[in-house]
Design a protein around this motif. Structure first.
Motif, PDB file in Angstrom:
ATOM      1  N   GLY B 110       0.781  -1.236   0.000  1.00  0.00           N
ATOM      2  CA  GLY B 110       0.000   0.000   0.000  1.00  0.00           C
ATOM      3  C   GLY B 110       0.815   1.291   0.000  1.00  0.00           C
ATOM      4  O   GLY B 110       0.402   2.286   0.603  1.00  0.00           O
ATOM      5  N   ASP B 111       1.951   1.302  -0.689  1.00  0.00           N
ATOM      6  CA  ASP B 111       2.719   2.549  -0.803  1.00  0.00           C
ATOM      7  C   ASP B 111       1.872   3.627  -1.471  1.00  0.00           C
ATOM      8  O   ASP B 111       1.217   3.381  -2.483  1.00  0.00           O
ATOM      9  CB  ASP B 111       3.988   2.313  -1.637  1.00  0.00           C
ATOM     10  CG  ASP B 111       5.140   1.777  -0.799  1.00  0.00           C
ATOM     11  OD1 ASP B 111       4.994   1.754   0.442  1.00  0.00           O
ATOM     12  OD2 ASP B 111       6.162   1.373  -1.380  1.00  0.00           O
ATOM     13  N   ASP B 112       1.928   4.831  -0.934  1.00  0.00           N
ATOM     14  CA  ASP B 112       1.132   5.942  -1.453  1.00  0.00           C
ATOM     15  C   ASP B 112       1.915   6.636  -2.574  1.00  0.00           C
ATOM     16  O   ASP B 112       2.743   7.506  -2.322  1.00  0.00           O
ATOM     17  CB  ASP B 112       0.819   6.914  -0.302  1.00  0.00           C
ATOM     18  CG  ASP B 112       0.085   8.152  -0.797  1.00  0.00           C
ATOM     19  OD1 ASP B 112      -0.364   8.178  -1.966  1.00  0.00           O
ATOM     20  OD2 ASP B 112      -0.031   9.098   0.003  1.00  0.00           O
ATOM     21  N   ILE B 113       1.622   6.226  -3.799  1.00  0.00           N
ATOM     22  CA  ILE B 113       2.378   6.734  -4.942  1.00  0.00           C
ATOM     23  C   ILE B 113       2.087   8.224  -5.158  1.00  0.00           C
ATOM     24  O   ILE B 113       2.999   9.031  -5.358  1.00  0.00           O
ATOM     25  CB  ILE B 113       2.027   5.950  -6.231  1.00  0.00           C
ATOM     26  CG1 ILE B 113       2.082   4.444  -6.002  1.00  0.00           C
ATOM     27  CG2 ILE B 113       2.942   6.370  -7.388  1.00  0.00           C
ATOM     28  CD1 ILE B 113       3.418   3.875  -5.671  1.00  0.00           C
ATOM     29  N   GLU B 114       0.820   8.573  -5.113  1.00  0.00           N
ATOM     30  CA  GLU B 114       0.439   9.969  -5.361  1.00  0.00           C
ATOM     31  C   GLU B 114       1.059  10.891  -4.311  1.00  0.00           C
ATOM     32  O   GLU B 114       1.546  11.979  -4.627  1.00  0.00           O
ATOM     33  CB  GLU B 114      -1.089  10.120  -5.359  1.00  0.00           C
ATOM     34  CG  GLU B 114      -1.776   9.645  -6.641  1.00  0.00           C
ATOM     35  CD  GLU B 114      -1.802   8.124  -6.817  1.00  0.00           C
ATOM     36  OE1 GLU B 114      -1.469   7.406  -5.849  1.00  0.00           O
ATOM     37  OE2 GLU B 114      -2.132   7.649  -7.911  1.00  0.00           O
ATOM     38  N   GLY B 115       1.054  10.459  -3.064  1.00  0.00           N
ATOM     39  CA  GLY B 115       1.676  11.245  -1.991  1.00  0.00           C
ATOM     40  C   GLY B 115       3.161  11.440  -2.243  1.00  0.00           C
ATOM     41  O   GLY B 115       3.703  12.537  -2.065  1.00  0.00           O
ATOM     42  N   SER B 116       3.808  10.367  -2.696  1.00  0.00           N
ATOM     43  CA  SER B 116       5.242  10.474  -2.994  1.00  0.00           C
ATOM     44  C   SER B 116       5.473  11.469  -4.112  1.00  0.00           C
ATOM     45  O   SER B 116       6.431  12.244  -4.076  1.00  0.00           O
ATOM     46  CB  SER B 116       5.804   9.129  -3.445  1.00  0.00           C
ATOM     47  OG  SER B 116       5.658   8.185  -2.443  1.00  0.00           O
TER      48      SER B 116
END
Lengths: 463, 461
Positions: B110-116
């Protein structure tokens, strides 16, 4: 010159400790490149994953075993139709791959039921095959499926089958290397000693760390046969699952790839006190030396000498012909690791070539110790090389030929440099006496192709 | 005659037809100019796919990995994205766009790509004020869909990120789907002959790269960020493949009122007729005589072969859904009988595809379509004699079925690594129909010779 920071690495200066240029009078202990450590994200490193090291490299070479990959479909698709390890049963291991085809619902609710169903289906569809290896991949490791429990359950249900489980998600370790380790240790722990092999000779060995690329194993087996030596198990070229369960009965472990299979050799020494003999199976001198050591160990020196004499007589003139054409040519070796130290000195001693740059994807410190101590001064030794570094090194060392994988080969072709497949070979086998000639022949044909001269010409230039 | 649509009954897969979603995303990324994708996941997810592209094209394509290791798998991997993007930006001064492609591992944790991306954008703005590097998330968990849907996601993600309404451009959008450079060349030639300008997604013609005297001929994609941005201003979009780019055409219609024409892939005569008529209708440009002549040459070739060699021959076809359907339609035109069609993923909408109804109506044989298929479905049917076929059309990963069972096979689709140069030839268009017919014929002819099966007949036909 000590460690070297390449121009393309100015912005990732930690790469300096991975790149060494050997200079006279230096102790390699002072400048040993860092290896087997974390990869720099976004560097276009050549590395692959731990699952690859277990399934594609070791387990997948077995000729009688279902390779069931527990995960989504890509890991199976990607490790199929990419290897050149043949077998004497019509290449069963090259033709099939199995996947549990994990879907979202299984990631959420667990994949064990689907795994069990897939195992049963695989044995049902291939009723003659009774052996299986199951590998976890990234997602099935993360959700914690208990593949061992499922395997034992199926074994109890079906009776005559045997299943080996490998926990090797792609993110384990930093490269393929971790997969080798996990496979070795688990096999040793769980499967060695389960079967008593039929002993037919007083001289018995395991031949460890050879994967029968283009028939390498069969070349060496010919020599062992002539010396009256019985190979209990091949780990794992042209091998069977059950022969690997009888490894404890060999009198000697003969090791070629110490990187991928040194682990099990050392464990066999610890547990069963079987001595480990490391040899090089590439190149005339090394192969002869290896066979001599084997002869000495078993007290059959005369037989070793006979094989060597026969082979040398048959192949030496051919090698000499190529030596004349290849001496002075410059070579790069960009492969996994061991072939750096297997090849550098043999190319130099037997063909008069110069290995000017070497890069290892996943070698450890001991691989660099070997490569640097055998390799030339002025040569560049790189750990975990990446694409921009390759360009810069080519510019610097200007090789005549490169041993590397086909994708990189296609890249350097644009720079008018020929390549030889340093992994799967061009026209192998490359091991043994005949293999050394094959290798020289491929290099000769690569370097002397008329196309390189043509490709340098610009037809617009003045007549 | 009848057409039935079944599903593979097994849970597991033996010999998959497709790769996973991130592979499709990566294929999209290599079609873009000044682009290096960052595949967020384990290293194999990138390295294996690069090898696969090299198998098909015999070229290198640049794709990077975030090199997810154990610590990141347990505690989160967003640091690896950040480091990966910055490493790429620092070392590749020409890079303009970085798709961030997810894999099964990072979708699971569940890594937050958009946040990154928000975070990295701030860093880029501060550290590289003179450069614009666009980061685009491709969400491609491998436990859904296949390389086919991954491709669809990739194109859609790019267009969603980049398409901007400005001035009408008078162009068409051609969304190619997963085709070969030879197909793209053919499309470009047809457009030129009709005097139509287009934004081509993706222009992969340059994948067939030369060795140049100045050593400059590297393979890379040719669709620019500007081309993609401009798709919002076009007259209309034609998506050649419903399942590979169709959703993008639909999005452009919904969002920017750019009318969409989605599939049929122009394989065979009739589908190509329709493709050209659509272009003509949308642009008001006439179909030139040159294409009428090219059509006629294809018909001329097919007429020599159809009733003499192809009639009543049974064919199995597997591969990308639009390709399989298009090839089945072509087979019917050429009097071949496409008796078994295998579609290799879990798309639930396949059975509703109207083209199956059309195929059924035009067929003179019983046809079985298998969804969620694998190549074992084909092999098992051949081995247990429940299927008797004369020809296989499919990609190279099915080669042993043909070899071991001595069935002639023509390589089409992706990947076709066991024959030379196939990526250079079109299978779409009239020229493609001609190539298909002649290649099928030559393959059957070689097989007749090898088996001494009426090989003497090949003298006066």
């Amino acid at each position: 010159m000590p460690l070297k920071l390449l121009k393309c690495d100015q912005t990732i200066p930690e790469r300096e400790k991975h790149c060494y240029v050997k200079a006279p009078g230096e102790s390699i202990n002072d400048f040993l490149p860092s290896s087997d450590i974390s990869t720099i994200p976004g560097s276009l490193s050549e590395r692959g994953c731990a699952f690859c090291g277990a399934k594609l490299v070791i387990g997948g070479a077995l000729k009688d075993t279902i390779q069931l990959i527990h995960g989504p479909i890509g890991c199976a698709y990607n490790t199929w139709h990419t290897k050149r390890y043949t077998s004497d049963n019509d290449n069963f291991q090259l033709k099939y791959v199995w996947s549990t085809d994990m879907k979202e619902q299984h990631v959420i609710f667990g994949g064990e039921k689907k795994l069990k169903q897939s195992i049963l289906e695989a044995f049902r569809e291939f009723p003659k095959i009774k052996r299986m290896m199951i590998y976890t991949t990234c997602s099935t490791a993360l959700i914690g499926d208990d593949i061992q429990a499922v395997a034992r359950d199926v074994e109890a249900e079906l009776g005559e089958v045997d299943i080996f489980c490998v926990e090797c998600p792609g993110f384990a370790g930093v490269s393929q290397s971790k997969g080798h380790h996990v496979f070795n240790m688990a096999w040793m722990k769980e499967k060695v000693g389960e079967i008593e092999p039929v002993i037919t000779s007083p001289y018995t060995i395991n031949f460890i760390g050879d994967y029968n690329i283009q028939g390498d194993t069969l070349v060496l087996e010919k020599y062992f046969d002539k010396m009256g030596i019985q190979v209990i198990a091949h780990f794992s070229g042209n091998g069977t699952y059950d022969e690997l369960r009888g490894m404890h009965r060999a009198k000697l472990n003969v090791v070629n790839c110490a990187r991928s299979a040194g682990y099990i050799s050392s464990e066999l020494k610890k547990k069963y006190d079987i001595p480990r003999l490391d040899i090089d199976t590439y190149g005339f001198n090394y192969v002869a030396e290896g066979l001599r050591k084997l002869g000495t160990f078993f007290g059959i020196e005369d037989k070793a000498e006979k094989v060597i004499a026969e082979q040398v007589e048959k192949y030496k003139p051919k090698l000499e012909w190529y030596r004349e054409k290849l001496k002075g040519k410059k070579v790069c070796i960009w492969t996994g690791g061991p072939r750096l130290w297997h090849w550098t000195k043999t190319l130099e001693d037997e063909l008069g070539m110069e290995v000017v740059a070497m890069s290892s994807k996943f070698g450890h410190q001991e691989d660099f110790e070997k490569a640097i101590s055998r390799g030339r001064e002025g040569t560049i030794y790189i750990d975990d090389g990446n694409e921009l570094e390759f360009f810069e090194i080519l510019d610097e060392v200007k090789p005549d030929v490169i041993f590397t994988g086909p994708r990189v080969g296609e890249l350097v072709k644009k720079l008018q440099i020929p390549y030889i497949n340093g992994h799967g070979y061009h026209n192998g086998p490359y091991m043994g006496f005949e293999g050394a000639v094959n290798m020289a022949k491929d290099m000769y044909n690569a370097i002397y192709s008329p196309l390189w001269k043509l490709s340098k010409e610009d037809i617009r230039e003045a007549l | 005659m009848s057409l039935v649509i079944n599903q593979k009954e097994r849970q597991g897969i033996i010999n998959p037809i497709f790769n996973c979603q991130p592979c499709g995303g990566q294929y999209v990324a290599i079609g873009i100019k000044d682009c290096i994708a960052l595949v967020h996941g384990g290293q194999g997810c990138c390295t294996f796919v690069r090898l696969m592209f090299a198998q098909h094209y015999k070229e290198n394509f640049d794709i990077a990995s975030s090199s997810l290791h154990e610590d990141a798998a347990v505690f989160g991997g967003t640091m690896r994205i950040e480091e990966g993007v910055l490493t790429l930006v620092k070392r590749y001064p020409d890079i303009r766009i970085i798709p961030i492609i997810t894999t099964c591992s990072v979708e699971t944790i569940g890594d937050d790509i958009e946040g990154s991306i928000v975070k990295i954008n701030k860093i880029l703005k501060k550290d590289y004020p003179d450069r614009k590097v666009i980061l685009v998330p491709f969400h491609t968990p491998s436990y859904s869909g296949s390389q086919v849907s991954g491709y669809d996601v990739g194109v859609l993600s790019l267009v969603k990120e980049l398409a901007k309404k400005s001035e009408p451009n008078g162009k068409l959008n051609i969304i190619t789907g997963w085709v070969n450079p030879g197909d793209v060349s053919l499309i470009k030639r047809y457009l030129k002959e009709m005097d139509v300008k287009a934004n081509i997604l993706l222009d992969t013609e340059s994948f067939d790269a030369p060795i140049m005297p100045d050593k400059s001929g590297f393979a890379c994609g040719n669709t620019t960020i500007e081309d993609i941005a401009d798709t919002a201003n076009s007259i209309a979009s034609i998506a050649l493949c419903k399942y590979e780019g169709g959703s993008t055409a639909q999005y452009l219609e919904d969002e920017f009122k750019v009318p969409a024409i989605i599939g049929s892939m122009p394989i065979g005569i009739k589908n190509t007729d329709e493709f050209l008529k659509n272009i003509s209708k949308l642009t008001g440009k006439k179909i030139p005589e040159s294409l009428v002549r090219e059509r006629g040459r294809a018909l001329d070739s097919m007429a020599d072969l159809g009733h003499m060699f192809f009639a009543d021959k049974k064919v199995a076809i597997y591969g990308d859904p639009d390709l399989v359907i298009g090839l089945a339609q072509f087979c019917l035109e050429a009097q071949l009988q496409p008796v078994l069609l295998l579609l290799g993923d879990d798309n639930k909408t396949y059975p509703k595809d109207p083209r199956f109804k059309e195929i059924e109506e035009n067929s003179n044989c019983e046809i079985e379509v298998i969804c969620k298929a694998d190549l074992w479905e084909l092999e098992r049917r051949i081995k247990d004699k429940s299927l008797d076929i004369d020809l296989i059309l499919g990609h190279s990963k099915g080669r042993y079925i043909a070899i071991d069972n001595k069935i002639p096979m023509v390589r089409v689709g992706f990947p076709t690594f066991d024959r030379a140069g196939l990526y250079k030839y079109p299978v779409i268009g009239y020229k493609g129909a001609e190539w298909l017919a002649e290649t099928i014929a030559n393959t059957i002819f070689a097989d007749m010779e090898a088996k001494k099966d009426r090989e003497w007949i090949l003298n006066v036909w």
